[in-house]
Design an enzyme around this catalytic site. Structure first.
Site, mmCIF file in Angstrom:
data_model
loop_
_atom_site.group_PDB
_atom_site.id
_atom_site.type_symbol
_atom_site.label_atom_id
_atom_site.label_comp_id
_atom_site.label_asym_id
_atom_site.label_seq_id
_atom_site.Cartn_x
_atom_site.Cartn_y
_atom_site.Cartn_z
ATOM 1 N N LYS C 116 -2.209 -36.449 11.618
ATOM 2 C CA LYS C 116 -3.621 -37.068 10.651
ATOM 3 C C LYS C 116 -3.229 -35.514 9.747
ATOM 4 O O LYS C 116 -3.549 -35.371 8.680
ATOM 5 C CB LYS C 116 -4.371 -36.835 11.125
ATOM 6 C CG LYS C 116 -4.737 -38.080 11.836
ATOM 7 C CD LYS C 116 -6.769 -38.489 11.884
ATOM 8 C CE LYS C 116 -6.886 -39.717 12.240
ATOM 9 N NZ LYS C 116 -8.143 -39.451 12.669
ATOM 10 N N GLU C 200 -12.692 -31.241 9.345
ATOM 11 C CA GLU C 200 -13.036 -31.682 7.553
ATOM 12 C C GLU C 200 -14.523 -32.074 7.349
ATOM 13 O O GLU C 200 -15.273 -31.715 8.286
ATOM 14 C CB GLU C 200 -13.191 -33.458 7.695
ATOM 15 C CG GLU C 200 -11.328 -34.023 7.696
ATOM 16 C CD GLU C 200 -11.390 -35.707 7.855
ATOM 17 O OE1 GLU C 200 -10.095 -35.973 8.285
ATOM 18 O OE2 GLU C 200 -11.987 -36.648 7.976
ATOM 19 N N ARG C 292 0.117 -50.271 10.040
ATOM 20 C CA ARG C 292 0.142 -51.816 11.194
ATOM 21 C C ARG C 292 -0.065 -52.923 10.626
ATOM 22 O O ARG C 292 -1.337 -52.762 9.959
ATOM 23 C CB ARG C 292 -0.384 -51.839 12.240
ATOM 24 C CG ARG C 292 -1.608 -50.779 12.381
ATOM 25 C CD ARG C 292 -2.246 -51.183 13.744
ATOM 26 N NE ARG C 292 -3.381 -50.584 14.072
ATOM 27 C CZ ARG C 292 -4.492 -50.447 13.453
ATOM 28 N NH1 ARG C 292 -4.866 -50.987 13.057
ATOM 29 N NH2 ARG C 292 -5.354 -49.804 13.754
#
Lengths: 164, 505, 505, 164
Positions: C116, C200, C292
């Protein structure tokens, strides 16, 4: 366990044994590596080598069908040790029975007992689902017996006539 | 909105309408004949009432009994489905008289369209193109001979009250005309109690294309695209698709606008279908209007994204159409296969009986509307339609491939069905190239199916037959195959019991 | 095009991919662990190979074994499904090395998105809006405290390698920071073998909206509309819909264009999903990319009319995208319910076991993607997802009503499922008003379900219980109810046998 | 035939008889007009008056559930003439058994035999499908017996502990 199996008219001998969760299988003398799971009643997941097949079994009007994927095969299974199945097998060589393929009503009888008929001659007319169907003689011969009456309800598999 | 709807039908369409009712918060009342107590539409209903003997005249066609149930159950509307009373103006009028809303057109609109000759007269007035011929019943053989010579052979004789191919004769020359006329008349008399027969020009290898329309009770009428229905056997549809591969946007617009004019000429409300014959030059001719929901309505639903039964109910409840013509768009391609209890080895003769195993397809692009279930005994008293398999895809090739996949997943054990026929149709090169006309299916069926003997699959069948027998043998013993996934509970088929007995003998 | 595809997965997604293969004329190779021999994906495959013990590390996660099967079966491509090896760049690279096409993005693109923090760095470079915070792992508590103060509490601590809510902590104030940081780090270490954690800004009651993208290997990338995935429990999605009721065409275009830039920044190919957090002012922030096929891809398929698995396979085979961005349109509304083997009465704990009865919904607007069947024993070794029920409708209200109808038809007997949860969600006024955020489901579950005691239904249950017992009693005798529709073959449940014994006692 | 039936904890007496294709039915003394068809195993199409219900029956971990449409009811059926069912009914008043609701593995045992526990206290931890679940005591009491061992596999319905 040995079975005599007829698939679409062709005879096979199957030697099948099951022990410790494994099958041993010889088809017409050839060893086959198989693995089978009954997914639900009448549905078999069958692996032969690594090829995988969904096989279904059904009886329609007394006839056994085996479906491999979407291909249908007429099947008969006999255990050679069984006297009963030998007797039944002998059945096939006697007079020819004409049976109803589906339930319905006998609307007309086209021949009399004792009459000679050609192969393909109409014997009785059956009605079901608002349609009429003429049942034909499978061979040339003498109509031995017509056990049904006009107006009678018949079930699938009921004998409509016997042609000798 | 209605609180309770009575469904005057059975089978898959009754289930279809019950689902729509439940989605709209409306209670669904089923009626059933003596042989239908165990039918799926009864299982899924909120209330169910017996209405009599198996014969449709005693039950599903009995107007008095159905209206009596509507009253007893306090239903405020009746959905007729298709077939049975759906196109019977007497029924529509009786509903109106009884204060129950009939979900469909008015009796007057049905009557205008019910007689083919009256419909042709109305279309003549409204300048709708129809197949050349007479718009009135033939008075005499002489008149028939004169008209036939005028429009040119081959011609079709058709019963004014006709439907389902009854009272229809194709005539190639004058010397066949007399006997054909007599035969058509007496068949029309027998089938419809009306010997009126008229002449149409016979269109060679026509395509049968129909346009779905929908009209509210406030004067708004729209078309929802066409369906290609050329694949027929004995004048019965077998497979339908939408859109038609023949129709381009311009032709669709022109046909759609004609269909809307047809509906308006008849003062038509609710859902209806305008049938056209299309000749090889892509000229289209009005053929007749079906004043009801069609069996094949799902293909239109899939390409437009609308639910026609919801819309039928909303329109009948007095709502305005929730969209305008320009908000209707067509996307993708849909094909419907009608699954019948019919025996492909015996000229597709009906084959009722007990369904011993049902494996149903699902997954992407597959819709299944069905009235059957495993364990159900298909009665022999009604139309043999078991259900419909409908595929949707981005384009025609994808939906064909998808239906082939779904047909491979579909298994109805214990009775004969026409599932294998769809494999033949969908893999036929002519079908894939969309070279379709109403003779396609007869030509396909005339060709013997080349059953290549698949030795490998036959070996698989032989082994499987043995394993089924062996598992039957040791049903209560322990064996690996059964242990790996505990055995089905459902085990006492006669056959297994028999093989068990034999093996232990 | 590929001739044979190995599916390195199980359950409903393996069945989904097998269906796509069959629709494209491609042979499908299944692999299965010891407890999955009887699974539906094996039944439906063309070839199937055992790959080891139930533990995923021994089977579905074992790269060497799977590539060995690919070689033995001569598969020319591998579809990884979702979960298991689908986002594992080592696997993608091993496939490439073995000369088998991996149906998905390249290992490099996966790696760019897999961490990330690395993804945030890439987005920073490409000027993509992302949630304020650090783009690098935190070095120390002091750095964390400084950053947190700078962006303002509440903040989120997140594992760089994270997923599924592991290694995540919400921190409201400085005094919670130290212990939260330690906890997040050790959980990240335990879960992913990587203790990297970053900060975050915590967005209050955000919505979770994701954008489907598709990129070919020729530089073309398109977006296929968004999915609303705010309904989560323990950071696992439960119900998804498309389009998002929050997103209008302009916002969709802006989010879509950002998503395409994200994919291009990563050199992404094949299908992928860009996740966004949306705050209450409708600002959207890049969250992460899922490299995916998603569980919830069917809702996008229903509103766009495309088949994403077909497209994945075509793109992997080197084909160009068959459409341009402006040819993609969104029509109608779709909602997916994830049917889990979970016990609603026991805090949704997994509930494996044997399925004794399966009644599946069908009809208009219903798609069912499932890996279960009647008689199957749900193993306790894997994720409890049994299948997905996906509804499509003209608009959101219609699809909600339709799913309620379909849920009423759905019955999975013998094990506990979460089917009842969807009835609660779909009938909730807040849900119907589309007031959704990621806290919705927890709030719903905190409220006790007010089970009104339905006396009438309890009476029905009492009568039915007696009839079931009575029918069990006379299983071999003749009785009217059974005669009306010949009895099921499947009769030897223990309970019936027991009640039979008792009655005869 | 008379049945004592408990539905969601409430007792009913059902007097049910079947003859000539018709049912007679009294529920708690009230006559009910019913008509029933077993559509397939465990699925009943039941009409009461003219109201129509699809009723399903299932056993989950030993518990009988009756579903009327989508509403689930816990059910127990006893034939009062049966000694066996009376004995079983008595079971409910003995020491309280804690059973596994689903198959799984015992990963931890949190108390010892003989220990006193509060209602809601954790007894054992079961793992299935990658999730752990703490099984709690339904009442305050003494842990009489813990018949399972750490690491053992258990099936649904297996007794995990008995609290007196």
């Amino acid at each position: 366990m040995i079975y005599d199996i007829t698939i679409d008219g062709k005879n096979h001998r199957l030697d099948l044994n099951h022990a410790d969760g494994r099958w041993s299988c010889f088809l017409d003398g050839r060893p086959m590596q198989i693995d089978a799971v009954l997914a639900r009643s009448d549905v078999l997941s069958l692996r032969i080598g690594n090829m995988c097949y969904e096989v279904k079994s059904e009886r329609v009007a007394g006839d056994l069908h085996i479906w491999v994927g979407s291909a249908r095969f007429a099947a008969e299974v006999r255990d050679p040790r069984s006297l009963r199945s030998r007797t039944r097998a002998a059945d096939h060589h006697g007079p020819r029975k004409i049976t109803a393929a589906m339930p319905g009503k006998v609307v007309r009888i086209l021949v009399n007992e004792g009459e000679e008929v050609e192969a393909g001659a109409g014997i009785v007319v059956i009605e079901a689902m608002k349609m009429q169907n003429e049942i034909k003689s499978p061979k040339k011969g003498i109509v031995q017996k017509i056990p049904v009456k006009q107006g009678a309800a018949v079930n699938a598999g009921d004998v409509l006539a016997i042609v000798e | 909105m209605f609180k309770k709807i009575l469904i005057a039908n059975r089978g898959e369409i009754a289930v279809r309408v019950i689902r729509a009712c439940h989605e709209m918060g409306i209670a669904a009342v089923a009626v059933y004949s003596d042989v239908d107590r165990a039918s799926l539409h009864v299982r899924k209903s909120d209330e169910a009432y017996p209405i009599g003997a198996a014969a449709a005249t005693e039950s599903y066609l009995n107007i008095a009994k159905i209206l009596d149930i509507a009253k007893r159950s306090r239903a405020d509307a009746i959905h007729p489905g298709y077939g049975f009373l759906s196109e019977n103006p007497r029924f529509a009028r009786a509903c109106a008289d009884a204060g129950v809303k009939f979900i469909g057109p008015t009796a007057a609109a049905m009557e205008a369209m019910g007689s083919k000759t009256r419909a042709r007269q109305a279309m003549e007035k409204a300048s709708i193109p129809f197949v050349p011929g007479t718009s009135r019943g033939l008075e005499s053989f002489e008149e028939a001979a004169q008209v036939a010579q005028h429009i040119g052979y081959p011609i079709m004789l058709k019963a004014a009250a006709g439907g389902g191919g009854k009272g229809m004769r194709l005539v190639h020359a004058l010397d066949e005309l007399k006997s054909a006329l007599d035969a058509a008349r007496s068949e029309a008399e027998r089938s419809f109690g009306d010997r009126e027969v008229y002449i149409e020009k016979a269109i060679v290898n026509p395509r049968h294309i129909e346009m779905q329309i929908l009209a509210d009770e406030h004067g708004n009428t729209v078309y929802l695209g066409e369906r290609e229905c050329s694949l027929q056997r004995r004048h019965q549809k077998v497979l339908e698709e939408a859109p038609s591969p023949l129709v381009d946007p311009d032709m669709r617009r022109r046909m759609g606008e004609v269909a809307v004019r047809v509906a308006q000429a008849a003062g038509y409300t609710n859902a209806g279908t305008v049938e056209f014959l299309v000749d090889q030059q892509k000229n289209f001719y009005f053929l007749e209007m079906n004043t009801r929901l069609q069996v094949e309505h799902p293909v239109t639903e899939l390409i437009t994204g609308f639910d026609l039964v919801h819309l039928q109910i909303r329109v009948a409840a007095g709502e305005k159409l929730p969209f305008r013509q320009e908000e209707i768009s067509i996307r993708g391609h849909a094909i419907e296969c009608r699954i019948y209890a019919e025996d492909p080895d015996n000229n597709y003769f009906p084959s009722p009986g007990r369904i011993t195993l049902l494996l149903a397809p699902s997954g992407p692009g597959i819709r299944r509307d069905s009235g059957m279930y495993q364990g159900w005994n298909v009665p022999l008293d009604y139309d043999p339609l078991l259900g419909k398999l409908i595929g949707y895809g981005t384009d025609r090739d994808q939906v064909i491939a998808r239906l082939m996949r779904a047909l491979d997943e579909y298994f109805v054990g214990g009775i004969k069905t026409n599932i294998s026929l769809f494999r033949r149709i969908l893999s036929d090169p002519e079908f894939r190239a969309a070279r379709l006309d109403t003779g396609f299916l007869d030509r396909l069926l005339e060709r013997r199916e080349d059953k290549k003997s698949d030795t490998a699959a036959a070996d698989v069948a032989a082994i499987a037959a043995g394993i089924f027998a062996a598992l039957g043998t040791s049903a209560s013993g322990s064996n690996g195959a059964a242990d790996a996934n505990s055995r089905g509970q459902d085990d006492n088929s006669k056959w297994k019991a028999a093989s068990r007995r034999e093996a232990l003998h």
